[in-house]
Motif scaffolding. Structure first.
Motif, PDB file in Angstrom:
ATOM      1  N   ARG A 231     -13.217   4.890 109.171  1.00 49.71           N
ATOM      2  CA  ARG A 231     -11.882   5.005 109.498  1.00 49.71           C
ATOM      3  C   ARG A 231     -11.166   5.302 107.876  1.00 49.71           C
ATOM      4  N   ILE A 232     -11.815   4.460 107.074  1.00 42.05           N
ATOM      5  CA  ILE A 232     -11.293   4.707 105.638  1.00 42.05           C
ATOM      6  C   ILE A 232     -11.762   6.088 105.109  1.00 42.05           C
ATOM      7  N   SER A 233     -12.950   6.539 105.547  1.00 39.55           N
ATOM      8  CA  SER A 233     -13.418   7.704 104.918  1.00 39.55           C
ATOM      9  C   SER A 233     -12.863   8.839 105.480  1.00 39.55           C
ATOM     10  N   GLU A 234     -12.533   8.724 106.931  1.00 40.31           N
ATOM     11  CA  GLU A 234     -11.687   9.839 107.441  1.00 40.31           C
ATOM     12  C   GLU A 234     -10.321   9.829 106.894  1.00 40.31           C
ATOM     13  N   LYS A 235      -9.727   8.713 106.703  1.00 43.75           N
ATOM     14  CA  LYS A 235      -8.289   8.747 106.132  1.00 43.75           C
ATOM     15  C   LYS A 235      -8.239   9.270 104.682  1.00 43.75           C
ATOM     16  N   LEU A 236      -9.032   8.829 103.854  1.00 41.91           N
ATOM     17  CA  LEU A 236      -9.261   9.400 102.493  1.00 41.91           C
ATOM     18  C   LEU A 236      -9.627  10.732 102.499  1.00 41.91           C
ATOM     19  N   THR A 237     -10.512  11.185 103.360  1.00 41.93           N
ATOM     20  CA  THR A 237     -10.845  12.676 103.412  1.00 41.93           C
ATOM     21  C   THR A 237      -9.569  13.513 103.703  1.00 41.93           C
ATOM     22  N   GLN A 238      -9.000  13.053 104.656  1.00 42.13           N
ATOM     23  CA  GLN A 238      -7.722  13.837 105.258  1.00 42.13           C
ATOM     24  C   GLN A 238      -6.498  13.918 104.233  1.00 42.13           C
ATOM     25  N   THR A 239      -6.521  12.674 103.394  1.00 38.49           N
ATOM     26  CA  THR A 239      -5.256  12.668 102.268  1.00 38.49           C
ATOM     27  C   THR A 239      -5.822  13.496 101.171  1.00 38.49           C
ATOM     28  N   LEU A 240      -7.118  13.509 100.854  1.00 35.94           N
ATOM     29  CA  LEU A 240      -7.560  14.269  99.610  1.00 35.94           C
ATOM     30  C   LEU A 240      -7.692  16.008  99.949  1.00 35.94           C
ATOM     31  N   THR A 241      -7.857  16.278 101.175  1.00 33.29           N
ATOM     32  CA  THR A 241      -7.865  17.805 101.611  1.00 33.29           C
ATOM     33  C   THR A 241      -6.465  18.169 101.632  1.00 33.29           C
ATOM     34  N   ASP A 242      -5.573  17.351 102.243  1.00 34.73           N
ATOM     35  CA  ASP A 242      -3.746  17.763 102.261  1.00 34.73           C
ATOM     36  C   ASP A 242      -3.287  17.720 101.013  1.00 34.73           C
ATOM     37  N   THR A 243      -3.598  16.814  99.996  1.00 38.56           N
ATOM     38  CA  THR A 243      -2.819  16.714  98.754  1.00 38.56           C
ATOM     39  C   THR A 243      -3.337  17.771  97.881  1.00 38.56           C
ATOM     40  N   LEU A 244      -4.767  18.156  98.018  1.00 51.64           N
ATOM     41  CA  LEU A 244      -5.427  18.930  97.041  1.00 51.64           C
ATOM     42  C   LEU A 244      -5.630  20.352  97.351  1.00 51.64           C
TER      43      LEU A 244
ATOM     44  N   ILE B 253      -7.738  21.591  99.789  1.00 49.62           N
ATOM     45  CA  ILE B 253      -9.060  21.856  99.673  1.00 49.62           C
ATOM     46  C   ILE B 253      -9.632  21.685 101.174  1.00 49.62           C
ATOM     47  N   ASP B 254     -10.672  22.422 101.444  1.00 52.73           N
ATOM     48  CA  ASP B 254     -11.530  22.098 102.572  1.00 52.73           C
ATOM     49  C   ASP B 254     -12.389  20.841 102.483  1.00 52.73           C
ATOM     50  N   GLU B 255     -12.706  20.195 103.634  1.00 51.26           N
ATOM     51  CA  GLU B 255     -13.182  18.735 103.507  1.00 51.26           C
ATOM     52  C   GLU B 255     -14.609  18.780 103.196  1.00 51.26           C
ATOM     53  N   GLN B 256     -15.352  20.173 102.966  1.00 53.38           N
ATOM     54  CA  GLN B 256     -16.618  20.191 102.562  1.00 53.38           C
ATOM     55  C   GLN B 256     -16.906  19.901 101.194  1.00 53.38           C
ATOM     56  N   PHE B 257     -15.794  19.642 100.444  1.00 49.35           N
ATOM     57  CA  PHE B 257     -15.749  19.774  99.035  1.00 49.35           C
ATOM     58  C   PHE B 257     -15.345  18.147  98.644  1.00 49.35           C
ATOM     59  N   VAL B 258     -15.274  17.179  99.466  1.00 52.58           N
ATOM     60  CA  VAL B 258     -15.179  15.827  99.528  1.00 52.58           C
ATOM     61  C   VAL B 258     -16.280  15.156  99.863  1.00 52.58           C
ATOM     62  N   SER B 259     -16.531  14.069  98.824  1.00 50.19           N
ATOM     63  CA  SER B 259     -17.776  13.074  99.200  1.00 50.19           C
ATOM     64  C   SER B 259     -16.824  11.634  98.834  1.00 50.19           C
ATOM     65  N   ILE B 260     -17.419  10.861  99.869  1.00 51.25           N
ATOM     66  CA  ILE B 260     -16.970   9.242  99.709  1.00 51.25           C
ATOM     67  C   ILE B 260     -18.091   8.491  99.905  1.00 51.25           C
ATOM     68  N   SER B 261     -18.273   7.551  99.070  1.00 51.59           N
ATOM     69  CA  SER B 261     -19.333   6.488  98.907  1.00 51.59           C
ATOM     70  C   SER B 261     -18.548   5.098  99.368  1.00 51.59           C
ATOM     71  N   ILE B 262     -18.833   3.973 100.166  1.00 53.97           N
ATOM     72  CA  ILE B 262     -18.536   2.876 100.329  1.00 53.97           C
ATOM     73  C   ILE B 262     -19.449   1.840  99.799  1.00 53.97           C
ATOM     74  N   GLU B 263     -19.263   1.004  99.164  1.00 55.61           N
ATOM     75  CA  GLU B 263     -20.131   0.000  98.497  1.00 55.61           C
ATOM     76  C   GLU B 263     -19.801  -1.417  98.960  1.00 55.61           C
ATOM     77  N   ASP B 264     -20.518  -2.196  99.589  1.00 58.98           N
ATOM     78  CA  ASP B 264     -20.219  -3.626  99.983  1.00 58.98           C
ATOM     79  C   ASP B 264     -20.708  -4.473  98.751  1.00 58.98           C
ATOM     80  N   ILE B 265     -19.347  -5.163  98.422  1.00 56.75           N
ATOM     81  CA  ILE B 265     -19.461  -6.149  97.383  1.00 56.75           C
ATOM     82  C   ILE B 265     -19.386  -7.621  98.046  1.00 56.75           C
ATOM     83  N   VAL B 266     -20.397  -8.252  97.606  1.00 51.19           N
ATOM     84  CA  VAL B 266     -20.385  -9.763  98.183  1.00 51.19           C
ATOM     85  C   VAL B 266     -18.983 -10.513  97.429  1.00 51.19           C
ATOM     86  N   LYS B 267     -18.228 -11.155  97.999  1.00 52.58           N
ATOM     87  CA  LYS B 267     -16.822 -11.729  97.732  1.00 52.58           C
ATOM     88  C   LYS B 267     -17.019 -12.735  96.296  1.00 52.58           C
ATOM     89  N   GLU B 268     -18.327 -13.508  96.398  1.00 51.58           N
ATOM     90  CA  GLU B 268     -18.473 -14.335  95.248  1.00 51.58           C
ATOM     91  C   GLU B 268     -18.847 -13.444  93.954  1.00 51.58           C
TER      92      GLU B 268
END
Length: 75
Positions: free
Chosen positions: A18-31, A33-48
């Motif tokens: 969902r985060i990826s989809e919403k960020l993609t939509q926000t970027l394509t709308d704001t900039l 651009i077509d979504e083919q130009f957007v890439s998103i990486s999500i990194e899991d971080i240990v809380k500690e």
């Protein structure tokens, strides 16, 4: 061609998608651009490890490039 890196603690694959989809939509709308130009990486971080892995290097040391600063200070 924006590439976004999201560092996050303890989220489900569904939430990450969902985060990826919403960020993609926000970027394509704001900039206008077509979504083919957007890439998103999500990194899991240990809380500690958040302070050492994210807060210090990405927030404190790069504060001049932050457009949304956190409202907390873990130090």
């Amino acid at each position: 061609m924006p590439h976004v890196i999201v560092k996050i603690v303890g989220q489900s694959e569904e939430s990450k998608q969902r985060i990826s989809e919403k960020l993609t939509q926000t970027l394509t709308d704001t900039l206008s651009i077509d979504e083919q130009f957007v890439s998103i990486s999500i990194e899991d971080i240990v809380k500690e490890n958040w302070v050492e892995d994210v807060y210090k290097p990405d927030i404190l040391e790069k504060s001049d490039s932050l457009y949304k600063k956190p409202g907390y200070d873990p130090l």
